[in-house]
Design an enzyme around this catalytic site. Structure first.
Site, PDB file in Angstrom:
ATOM      1  N   GLU A  96       0.841  -1.209   0.000  1.00  0.00           N
ATOM      2  CA  GLU A  96       0.000   0.000   0.000  1.00  0.00           C
ATOM      3  C   GLU A  96       0.871   1.251   0.000  1.00  0.00           C
ATOM      4  O   GLU A  96       1.992   1.235   0.497  1.00  0.00           O
ATOM      5  CB  GLU A  96      -0.861   0.018   1.275  1.00  0.00           C
ATOM      6  CG  GLU A  96      -2.273  -0.496   1.065  1.00  0.00           C
ATOM      7  CD  GLU A  96      -3.176   0.517   0.353  1.00  0.00           C
ATOM      8  OE1 GLU A  96      -2.684   1.415  -0.350  1.00  0.00           O
ATOM      9  OE2 GLU A  96      -4.398   0.386   0.518  1.00  0.00           O
ATOM     10  N   ASP A  97       0.311   2.338  -0.534  1.00  0.00           N
ATOM     11  CA  ASP A  97       1.028   3.618  -0.461  1.00  0.00           C
ATOM     12  C   ASP A  97       0.906   4.230   0.932  1.00  0.00           C
ATOM     13  O   ASP A  97       1.881   4.675   1.512  1.00  0.00           O
ATOM     14  CB  ASP A  97       0.527   4.594  -1.549  1.00  0.00           C
ATOM     15  CG  ASP A  97      -0.993   4.831  -1.522  1.00  0.00           C
ATOM     16  OD1 ASP A  97      -1.715   4.142  -0.775  1.00  0.00           O
ATOM     17  OD2 ASP A  97      -1.450   5.711  -2.268  1.00  0.00           O
ATOM     18  N   ASP A 100      -4.475   5.443   5.966  1.00  0.00           N
ATOM     19  CA  ASP A 100      -5.031   6.669   6.540  1.00  0.00           C
ATOM     20  C   ASP A 100      -6.102   6.241   7.546  1.00  0.00           C
ATOM     21  O   ASP A 100      -5.793   5.936   8.689  1.00  0.00           O
ATOM     22  CB  ASP A 100      -5.573   7.502   5.363  1.00  0.00           C
ATOM     23  CG  ASP A 100      -6.072   8.871   5.764  1.00  0.00           C
ATOM     24  OD1 ASP A 100      -5.631   9.389   6.789  1.00  0.00           O
ATOM     25  OD2 ASP A 100      -6.910   9.440   5.034  1.00  0.00           O
ATOM     26  N   PHE A 149      -2.082  16.028   4.451  1.00  0.00           N
ATOM     27  CA  PHE A 149      -2.293  15.390   3.150  1.00  0.00           C
ATOM     28  C   PHE A 149      -1.002  15.491   2.351  1.00  0.00           C
ATOM     29  O   PHE A 149      -0.489  16.584   2.107  1.00  0.00           O
ATOM     30  CB  PHE A 149      -3.450  16.027   2.390  1.00  0.00           C
ATOM     31  CG  PHE A 149      -3.869  15.188   1.217  1.00  0.00           C
ATOM     32  CD1 PHE A 149      -4.723  14.108   1.390  1.00  0.00           C
ATOM     33  CD2 PHE A 149      -3.363  15.445  -0.053  1.00  0.00           C
ATOM     34  CE1 PHE A 149      -5.085  13.304   0.313  1.00  0.00           C
ATOM     35  CE2 PHE A 149      -3.720  14.643  -1.139  1.00  0.00           C
ATOM     36  CZ  PHE A 149      -4.576  13.567  -0.946  1.00  0.00           C
ATOM     37  N   ARG A 162       2.283  12.783  -8.669  1.00  0.00           N
ATOM     38  CA  ARG A 162       2.775  11.412  -8.443  1.00  0.00           C
ATOM     39  C   ARG A 162       4.266  11.288  -8.752  1.00  0.00           C
ATOM     40  O   ARG A 162       4.954  10.440  -8.219  1.00  0.00           O
ATOM     41  CB  ARG A 162       2.016  10.423  -9.331  1.00  0.00           C
ATOM     42  CG  ARG A 162       0.548  10.235  -8.968  1.00  0.00           C
ATOM     43  CD  ARG A 162       0.010   8.979  -9.651  1.00  0.00           C
ATOM     44  NE  ARG A 162      -1.437   8.950  -9.736  1.00  0.00           N
ATOM     45  CZ  ARG A 162      -2.245   8.484  -8.780  1.00  0.00           C
ATOM     46  NH1 ARG A 162      -1.744   8.024  -7.663  1.00  0.00           N
ATOM     47  NH2 ARG A 162      -3.553   8.485  -8.945  1.00  0.00           N
TER      48      ARG A 162
HETATM   49  P1  IMP Z   1      -7.869   4.937   3.859  1.00  0.00           P
HETATM   50  O1  IMP Z   1      -8.901   3.995   3.333  1.00  0.00           O
HETATM   51  O2  IMP Z   1      -8.494   6.140   4.519  1.00  0.00           O
HETATM   52  O3  IMP Z   1      -6.832   4.284   4.747  1.00  0.00           O
HETATM   53  O4  IMP Z   1      -7.144   5.593   2.620  1.00  0.00           O
HETATM   54  C1  IMP Z   1      -6.268   4.890   1.876  1.00  0.00           C
HETATM   55  C2  IMP Z   1      -6.080   5.492   0.515  1.00  0.00           C
HETATM   56  O5  IMP Z   1      -6.404   6.897   0.466  1.00  0.00           O
HETATM   57  C3  IMP Z   1      -4.631   5.407   0.168  1.00  0.00           C
HETATM   58  O6  IMP Z   1      -4.314   4.185  -0.460  1.00  0.00           O
HETATM   59  C4  IMP Z   1      -4.422   6.628  -0.707  1.00  0.00           C
HETATM   60  O7  IMP Z   1      -4.660   6.305  -2.063  1.00  0.00           O
HETATM   61  C5  IMP Z   1      -5.424   7.638  -0.225  1.00  0.00           C
HETATM   62  N1  IMP Z   1      -4.808   8.622   0.704  1.00  0.00           N
HETATM   63  C6  IMP Z   1      -4.956   8.708   2.038  1.00  0.00           C
HETATM   64  N2  IMP Z   1      -4.232   9.706   2.565  1.00  0.00           N
HETATM   65  C7  IMP Z   1      -3.580  10.273   1.519  1.00  0.00           C
HETATM   66  C8  IMP Z   1      -2.649  11.369   1.409  1.00  0.00           C
HETATM   67  O8  IMP Z   1      -2.234  12.035   2.378  1.00  0.00           O
HETATM   68  N3  IMP Z   1      -2.206  11.643   0.160  1.00  0.00           N
HETATM   69  C9  IMP Z   1      -2.604  10.946  -0.953  1.00  0.00           C
HETATM   70  N4  IMP Z   1      -3.470   9.916  -0.896  1.00  0.00           N
HETATM   71  C10 IMP Z   1      -3.956   9.589   0.334  1.00  0.00           C
HETATM   72 MG    MG Z   2      -4.823   8.014  -4.158  1.00  0.00          MG
END
Ligand code: IMP
Ligand code: MG
Length: 172
Positions: A96-97, A100, A149, A162
């Site tokens: 995963e990147d 959050d 963010f 990106r």
């Molecule tokens: P989650 O489901 O809230 O954990 O979000 C996960 C996804 O939201 C990640 O795989 C990202 O693609 C995107 N995301 C969450 N925070 C950021 C951020 O700070 N920058 C860019 N993408 C984010």
């Molecule tokens: Mg994204």
């Protein structure tokens, strides 16, 4: 929009090498398949694959969408691109990147576990623990960051930034 550097390119390179070495050691003698979550993790996954440096490690891709064009999670995860092959009996490392809220990761773990892999571990480049809404276990983590963010190294804001070699914070 101006961008403030948060994690330098050289820090990223060092950390990814370190993670690759840890994964190589932990999976020594075992087959391993990386599952890169598109789109945000593709740059990290490509560097990680090379840092693991084992010629028998495969990679597949799972596309998900959890955001519109904003910075807030919708909580709704949609699969936009499925794996090219079954993973039953495989040792899977989900790449995963960023974690959050954790909603995407917990959805993906449920989805992948149902396909009966031999094992599943999680590797995330970034983690924002202050925003987490569901418990998730990250086995390999690059960096912990605050409630900001971030963009760069594969992560986008509305499909932009990106390409950055570093991770930065958008300053409105
Ligand atoms: P989650 O489901 O809230 O954990 O979000 C996960 C996804 O939201 C990640 O795989 C990202 O693609 C995107 N995301 C969450 N925070 C950021 C951020 O700070 N920058 C860019 N993408 C984010
Ligand atoms: Mg994204």
């Amino acid at each position: 929009m101006p961008i403030r550097e948060l994690i330098s390119s050289s820090k990223i390179v060092d950390r990814v090498q370190w993670m690759g070495a840890a994964i190589r050691q932990d999976f020594s003698g075992k087959p391993l398949t990386l599952v890169s979550v598109l789109k945000g993790s593709f740059i990290f996954a490509s560097d990680l694959l090379r840092a693991i440096g084992r010629d028998d490690v495969g990679i597949d891709f799972l596309g998900v969408s959890s955001y519109a064009d904003g910075t807030e999670s919708t909580g709704i995860v949609r699969i936009t691109h499925d794996l090219s092959k079954p993973i039953d009996g495989c040792n899977v490392l989900l790449v995963e990147d960023i974690v959050d809220t954790g909603l995407t990761l917990s959805f993906l773990l449920e989805n992948l576990k149902a396909r009966q892999p031999a094992s599943i571990a999680v590797c995330s480049f970034l983690h924002k623990p202050s925003r987490q809404r569901v418990p998730v276990k990250i086995d390999y983590l690059g960096f912990t960051i605050g409630d900001e963010f971030v963009v760069g190294y594969g992560l986008d804001y509305a499909e932009k930034y990106r390409c950055l070699q570093y991770v930065g914070v958008l300053e409105p």
